[in-house]
Design a protein around this motif. Structure first.
Motif, mmCIF file in Angstrom:
data_model
loop_
_atom_site.group_PDB
_atom_site.id
_atom_site.type_symbol
_atom_site.label_atom_id
_atom_site.label_comp_id
_atom_site.label_asym_id
_atom_site.label_seq_id
_atom_site.Cartn_x
_atom_site.Cartn_y
_atom_site.Cartn_z
ATOM 1 N N ALA A 29 0.829 -1.214 0.000
ATOM 2 C CA ALA A 29 0.000 0.000 0.000
ATOM 3 C C ALA A 29 0.858 1.256 0.000
ATOM 4 N N THR A 30 2.118 1.140 0.448
ATOM 5 C CA THR A 30 3.009 2.307 0.472
ATOM 6 C C THR A 30 3.662 2.546 -0.882
ATOM 7 N N ALA A 31 3.367 1.689 -1.856
ATOM 8 C CA ALA A 31 3.972 1.821 -3.185
ATOM 9 C C ALA A 31 2.892 1.736 -4.259
ATOM 10 N N PRO A 32 2.044 2.760 -4.354
ATOM 11 C CA PRO A 32 0.964 2.707 -5.343
ATOM 12 C C PRO A 32 1.508 2.561 -6.764
ATOM 13 N N GLY A 33 0.837 1.718 -7.525
ATOM 14 C CA GLY A 33 1.225 1.515 -8.919
ATOM 15 C C GLY A 33 2.398 0.586 -9.131
ATOM 16 N N ALA A 34 2.905 -0.022 -8.067
ATOM 17 C CA ALA A 34 4.064 -0.914 -8.201
ATOM 18 C C ALA A 34 3.725 -2.096 -9.099
ATOM 19 N N GLU A 35 4.694 -2.439 -9.945
ATOM 20 C CA GLU A 35 4.569 -3.609 -10.808
ATOM 21 C C GLU A 35 5.705 -4.561 -10.475
ATOM 22 N N VAL A 36 5.510 -5.841 -10.756
ATOM 23 C CA VAL A 36 6.516 -6.856 -10.470
ATOM 24 C C VAL A 36 6.720 -7.717 -11.713
ATOM 25 N N ALA A 37 7.944 -8.200 -11.864
ATOM 26 C CA ALA A 37 8.261 -9.119 -12.952
ATOM 27 C C ALA A 37 9.198 -10.199 -12.427
ATOM 28 N N PRO A 38 8.961 -11.447 -12.814
ATOM 29 C CA PRO A 38 9.878 -12.519 -12.429
ATOM 30 C C PRO A 38 11.171 -12.393 -13.227
ATOM 31 N N ILE A 39 12.274 -12.776 -12.598
ATOM 32 C CA ILE A 39 13.573 -12.800 -13.268
ATOM 33 C C ILE A 39 14.311 -14.072 -12.866
ATOM 34 N N ASP A 40 15.370 -14.364 -13.565
ATOM 35 C CA ASP A 40 16.268 -15.453 -13.200
ATOM 36 C C ASP A 40 17.054 -14.981 -11.976
ATOM 37 N N ALA A 41 16.914 -15.651 -10.857
ATOM 38 C CA ALA A 41 17.558 -15.228 -9.606
ATOM 39 C C ALA A 41 19.076 -15.122 -9.727
ATOM 40 N N THR A 42 19.663 -15.867 -10.638
ATOM 41 C CA THR A 42 21.117 -15.784 -10.808
ATOM 42 C C THR A 42 21.532 -14.491 -11.513
ATOM 43 N N LEU A 43 20.549 -13.754 -12.026
ATOM 44 C CA LEU A 43 20.824 -12.489 -12.712
ATOM 45 C C LEU A 43 20.353 -11.283 -11.898
ATOM 46 N N ALA A 44 20.139 -11.451 -10.593
ATOM 47 C CA ALA A 44 19.591 -10.380 -9.768
ATOM 48 C C ALA A 44 20.554 -9.215 -9.555
ATOM 49 N N SER A 148 12.650 -6.645 -4.852
ATOM 50 C CA SER A 148 11.299 -7.053 -4.448
ATOM 51 C C SER A 148 11.311 -7.808 -3.119
ATOM 52 N N GLY A 149 12.486 -7.891 -2.525
ATOM 53 C CA GLY A 149 12.637 -8.657 -1.295
ATOM 54 C C GLY A 149 13.153 -10.068 -1.534
ATOM 55 N N ILE A 150 13.072 -10.510 -2.796
ATOM 56 C CA ILE A 150 13.632 -11.811 -3.181
ATOM 57 C C ILE A 150 14.487 -11.604 -4.431
ATOM 58 N N ARG A 151 15.352 -12.550 -4.723
ATOM 59 C CA ARG A 151 16.225 -12.421 -5.895
ATOM 60 C C ARG A 151 15.524 -12.814 -7.188
ATOM 61 N N GLY A 152 14.387 -13.479 -7.108
ATOM 62 C CA GLY A 152 13.709 -13.986 -8.284
ATOM 63 C C GLY A 152 12.716 -13.046 -8.935
ATOM 64 N N SER A 153 12.725 -11.772 -8.552
ATOM 65 C CA SER A 153 11.842 -10.796 -9.196
ATOM 66 C C SER A 153 12.352 -9.385 -8.922
ATOM 67 N N LYS A 154 11.757 -8.429 -9.624
ATOM 68 C CA LYS A 154 12.064 -7.002 -9.440
ATOM 69 C C LYS A 154 10.763 -6.225 -9.418
ATOM 70 N N LEU A 155 10.800 -5.069 -8.748
ATOM 71 C CA LEU A 155 9.670 -4.147 -8.731
ATOM 72 C C LEU A 155 9.967 -2.962 -9.630
ATOM 73 N N LEU A 156 8.933 -2.404 -10.224
ATOM 74 C CA LEU A 156 9.015 -1.175 -10.995
ATOM 75 C C LEU A 156 8.095 -0.173 -10.319
ATOM 76 N N VAL A 157 8.665 0.951 -9.872
ATOM 77 C CA VAL A 157 7.894 2.006 -9.205
ATOM 78 C C VAL A 157 8.368 3.365 -9.711
ATOM 79 N N GLU A 158 7.529 4.358 -9.550
ATOM 80 C CA GLU A 158 7.956 5.722 -9.818
ATOM 81 C C GLU A 158 8.932 6.119 -8.716
#
Length: 176
Positions: A29-44, A148-158
């Motif tokens: 809720a503190t990050a309105p509009g946040a998007e997430v995408a999975p990634i290869d954790a070895t490429l974090a 995103s708190g884990i190595r297997g994804s990233k967040l996109l925020v303003e």
């Protein structure tokens, strides 16, 4: 040409809490509009991630956890800086925390206290009493990719969303 969105398949973060650390999912809720995408954790790690997914380095923001002591009290903070810059930890951040000496928090301590994976730590969902020191260039960058708190994804925020976090302080702290 690299951008913040790169070649990733972004979705609303609230629809994919399985791609987030528990603390991040709770704090969305503190990050309105946040998007997430999975990634290869070895490429974090930032450079490998940006190269693999065609994300611009200047649209990627890193979060580091720092700790310092003053009168026996440990003071911690999260520091957000663009991947193209270096934060002035020993100058600006040390003075902001009002500590005599400051350093990066040890990996095991950062992981334990945040409940996030090393290499995926993000300012969203940190302990409520931790300041989040955000470089002004991150705020001005527009959309930025963060952990995103884990190595297997990233967040996109303003970038401006990071300035609006409850304990955020925007400072000019990058060494460019």
């Amino acid at each position: 040409m690299p951008s913040a969105r790169g070649t990733l398949d972004w979705s609303p973060a609230g629809d994919h809490t399985d791609l987030l650390a528990d603390a991040v999912a709770t704090a969305l809720a503190t990050a309105p509009g946040a998007e997430v995408a999975p990634i290869d954790a070895t490429l974090a790690d930032t450079e490998r991630f940006c190269a693999a997914y065609d994300v611009a380095l200047e649209a990627s923001a890193n979060c580091v956890i720092v700790a310092g002591k003053r009168a026996g009290e440990v003071r911690r903070a999260a520091v957000m800086v663009l991947a193209t810059d270096r934060a002035d930890i020993n100058g600006v951040v040390r003075r902001y925390l009002n500590v005599r000496k400051i350093s990066f928090a040890p990996m095991d301590e950062a992981v334990t206290l945040t409940g996030m994976e090393y290499g995926g730590i993000t300012p969203i969902g940190l302990p409520a009493d931790w300041p989040v020191v955000v470089d002004s260039a991150v705020v001005a960058a527009g959309p930025v990719v963060i952990g995103s708190g884990i190595r297997g994804s990233k967040l996109l925020v303003e970038g401006s969303v990071l300035a609006d976090l409850p304990t955020a302080e925007v400072l000019d702290l990058a060494q460019r």
